[in-house]
Each structure stands twice: as structure tokens, then as C-alpha cells.
Design an enzyme around this catalytic site. Structure first.
Site, PDB file in Angstrom:
ATOM      1  N   ARG A 175      -0.024 -23.308 -45.813  1.00 36.28           N
ATOM      2  CA  ARG A 175       1.661 -22.926 -45.311  1.00 36.28           C
ATOM      3  C   ARG A 175       1.555 -22.797 -44.019  1.00 36.28           C
ATOM      4  NH1 ARG A 175       4.251 -18.830 -49.604  1.00 36.28           N
ATOM      5  NH2 ARG A 175       2.818 -16.907 -47.975  1.00 36.28           N
TER       6      ARG A 175
ATOM      7  N   GLU B  19      15.609 -17.050 -53.979  1.00 40.58           N
ATOM      8  CA  GLU B  19      15.170 -16.676 -54.908  1.00 40.58           C
ATOM      9  C   GLU B  19      15.203 -14.810 -53.798  1.00 40.58           C
ATOM     10  OE1 GLU B  19      12.231 -17.376 -51.227  1.00 40.58           O
ATOM     11  OE2 GLU B  19      13.604 -17.537 -49.806  1.00 40.58           O
TER      12      GLU B  19
ATOM     13  N   LYS C 147       8.060 -20.576 -43.214  1.00 36.45           N
ATOM     14  CA  LYS C 147       7.483 -19.316 -43.178  1.00 36.45           C
ATOM     15  C   LYS C 147       8.260 -18.568 -41.764  1.00 36.45           C
ATOM     16  CE  LYS C 147       5.086 -15.865 -45.363  1.00 36.45           C
ATOM     17  NZ  LYS C 147       6.149 -14.603 -45.917  1.00 36.45           N
TER      18      LYS C 147
HETATM   19  N1  PMP Z   1       9.765 -15.790 -51.081  1.00 36.58           N
HETATM   20  C1  PMP Z   1       9.920 -14.946 -49.986  1.00 36.58           C
HETATM   21  C2  PMP Z   1      11.663 -15.180 -48.895  1.00 36.58           C
HETATM   22  C3  PMP Z   1       9.207 -14.276 -49.104  1.00 36.58           C
HETATM   23  O1  PMP Z   1       9.157 -14.034 -47.887  1.00 36.58           O
HETATM   24  C4  PMP Z   1       7.733 -14.210 -50.062  1.00 36.58           C
HETATM   25  C5  PMP Z   1       7.019 -13.373 -49.746  1.00 36.58           C
HETATM   26  N2  PMP Z   1       6.238 -13.306 -48.276  1.00 36.58           N
HETATM   27  C6  PMP Z   1       8.206 -14.839 -50.989  1.00 36.58           C
HETATM   28  C7  PMP Z   1       8.811 -15.450 -51.538  1.00 36.58           C
HETATM   29  C8  PMP Z   1       6.726 -15.002 -51.944  1.00 36.58           C
HETATM   30  O2  PMP Z   1       5.448 -15.760 -51.144  1.00 36.58           O
HETATM   31  P1  PMP Z   1       4.184 -15.269 -51.996  1.00 36.58           P
HETATM   32  O3  PMP Z   1       4.081 -15.600 -52.594  1.00 36.58           O
HETATM   33  O4  PMP Z   1       3.359 -16.642 -50.991  1.00 36.58           O
HETATM   34  O5  PMP Z   1       3.622 -14.582 -51.080  1.00 36.58           O
END
Ligand code: PMP
Length: 290
Positions: free
Chosen positions: A51, A183, A150
Site C-alpha cells: 500500500r 469511513e 494514504k
Molecule cells: N481509513 C483511514 C482514513 C485511516 O487512516 C485508517 C488507518 N490508518 C483506516 C481507514 C484503517 O486502515 P488500516 O486497517 O490499514 O489501519
């Protein structure tokens, strides 16, 4: 004690500094990963590195270290950390440049890794469930900023979390510009309705969470019906169960949203998935020597 790795080596915390001319600081130009390790072993390292690679590639950010080199660096940092369980933050910024936003003025990207203790969700919230609001601020449309990247740009999410805190809630749900659930401020959202587990597709504005992906697989392996489909606040208000997922929090049940109580918290389906998820972590991060 926190362990810091900067541009190729472990450095004392007070030496772990970046330039005020770094475009990560000036413009949020950069990408990152939040990674968790258990028993000195990273959970789903390849997924996190992939990622990170994809986020950097999407922004034409040249990574000065290969993914293999970063994997070794993470292992070194974990080895130097005083606990077997913890959290890793891996950041790549555009690097030092001139004062305009032009990324092509920047020389070498800055790369740093931090190992730290986990800021755990309070036990009471984990046991009783989180209280949510639907934020009024909308998720940046994917046509403006691809949610799968991200990036270091979190102002949108930070403002949503501030709304939650002002309302004495634990977390905020963010809608996209069409009013569909995207989200949480730093987590993905799942509901259960009539024994069907549902989560919004990333196209509705969600980061492709690593935990989200694992939970989808676990739910399917448990024989549950799992759908990626658009959801609105109505779907959460009327859900049988709701929970959030993220690397740090793992899975977090939800008890209330916008003053409506969720029917079951923690619900039966959540508990099944949670146990499946924990079992997977234990298997994948078990000690090599036992
Ligand atoms: N959405 C956002 C905006 C985030 O910052 C995160 C955590 N970093 C997640 C979802 C969850 O992602 P992950 O399971 O990879 O931590």
C-alpha cells in the site's frame, strides 16, 4: 522507549528531526503507513509495504529505499524496541525543497520509521462500544484526492474527529459528497443487518484498510454473507450491529450513533469475526521457536 530510524539508520530521538523546508512539513506532501507488531513480528507487512508503494507511485514519489530494505529497517527497529508488541509509523515525505509547492524542486525524499507503544483504545470503550456521530464535514471527493492514497493530508479527517470530540463522541463517520458512508476519521466501517455483513466500497471514499481486508476474508471464511455495498446513515441507524476496523484499534464495536442505540453491542456476529481475527493474528505472529 521510542525507537527512531531516519534515512537509513537508527538515531537517538533528539536527532530524529526533519527540515522545516521538507515538503512533508510545508504541504503534507508525503505518504505513510501505520503498522502493528505482535510478538516482535509485523502483522501483514507485505500488505502495508504494497500500500505504501502504491500510495507513493500514485503521487510520483520516488522511494529512495526498496521495499526489501524497508522491511529490514522495520525488523531492526522492532529489535531495538523494548516491547514485543507495539506500533510502527513509516513515513516518506517529498523531502527538502524550495518554498513553492513544486515537488520537482525537492531533492531526496525523507524516510523515517518510529516504533512506539500503542495508544490503546480505552478498555471501557472496547467493552461497551463506541459512541459515534455522523460528521457534517464530507470526505474529500475521490476525484480530488484518491482515498486509496494514504497521504499526509488528514485535515479533512481531523476536522471530522474534532466534531466528534465537541459532541462528546468517540469517533465520527464521514459521508462522501453524495451522502454515502465513506469511513471513520481513521478507520473503516462495517454493519450487520439480517445476518449480512456490509462495508462501503472504497469507491465511496474509503481507504483500502488492511484490517478491512482481513475482516472481509475472515467473515467469508466463517461462512457469513459479506457485501461491499453503498451505505447511508439510515443503514447504520437501523443496523443490528456496527463496528469499526483499523490497525491500532483492531475491531471496535459501536453502541450509539447520532443518539440512536445500535441493537446489539457487542453483537454475536462481531464477536465471531473478532475471535476469527484474533486467531489469525496469533497464528501469523506466533513465535518461530515454539
Ligand atoms: N481509513 C483511514 C482514513 C485511516 O487512516 C485508517 C488507518 N490508518 C483506516 C481507514 C484503517 O486502515 P488500516 O486497517 O490499514 O489501519
Amino acid at each position: 522507549m521510542t525507537v527512531c530510524w531516519l534515512n537509513g539508520q537508527i538515531v537517538p530521538r533528539e536527532k530524529a528531526t526533519v527540515s522545516i523546508f521538507d515538503h512533508g512539513v510545508l504541504y503534507g506532501d508525503g505518504v505513510f503507513e501505520g503498522i502493528r507488531f505482535y510478538n516482535n513480528r509485523v502483522f501483514r507487512l507485505e500488505s502495508h509495504l504494497q500500500r505504501l508503494h502504491d500510495s507513493a507511485a500514485a503521487l510520483a514519489l520516488d522511494m529512495p529505499f526498496s521495499l526489501e530494505q524497508l522491511a529490514i529497517a522495520i525488523t531492526d527497529v522492532i529489535e531495538a524496541f523494548h516491547l514485543a508488541d507495539g506500533y510502527i509509523r513509516l513515513v516518506i515525505t517529498r523531502g527538502e525543497g524550495r518554498l513553492g509547492i513544486n515537488p520537482f524542486n525537492c531533492s531526496t525524499p525523507t524516510v523515517f520509521i518510529i516504533a512506539d507503544e500503542l495508544a490503546l483504545v480505552e478498555d471501557s470503550i472496547k467493552a461497551e462500544g463506541a459512541k459515534l456521530i455522523v460528521a457534517s464535514i464530507r470526505r474529500t471527493p475521490s476525484s480530488s484526492l484518491e482515498p486509496r492514497i494514504k497521504s499526509l493530508n488528514y485535515l479533512n479527517n481531523i476536522q471530522a474527529l474534532m466534531e466528534a470530540k465537541y459532541a462528546n463522541a468517540d469517533e465520527a463517520i464521514m459521508l462522501n459528497h453524495e451522502g454515502k458512508i465513506a469511513e471513520g476519521s481513521a478507520d473503516n466501517v462495517f454493519i450487520v443487518k439480517n445476518n449480512i455483513v456490509k462495508t462501503p466500497p472504497t469507491i465511496d471514499g474509503a481507504l483500502e484498510g488492511i484490517t478491512r481486508g482481513v475482516v472481509i476474508d475472515v467473515a467469508r471464511e466463517l461462512g457469513l454473507t459479506m457485501l461491499e455495498c453503498s451505505l447511508t446513515p439510515y443503514d447504520i441507524y437501523t443496523a443490528d450491529e456496527c463496528f469499526l476496523t483499523g490497525t491500532g484499534m483492531e475491531l471496535l464495536p459501536v453502541r450509539e450513533i447520532d443518539g440512536r442505540s445500535i441493537a446489539h453491542c457487542p453483537g454475536e456476529t462481531y464477536q465471531k469475526i473478532y475471535h476469527g481475527f484474533r486467531g489469525l493474528i496469533e497464528r501469523e505472529t506466533a513465535s518461530l521457536f515454539c
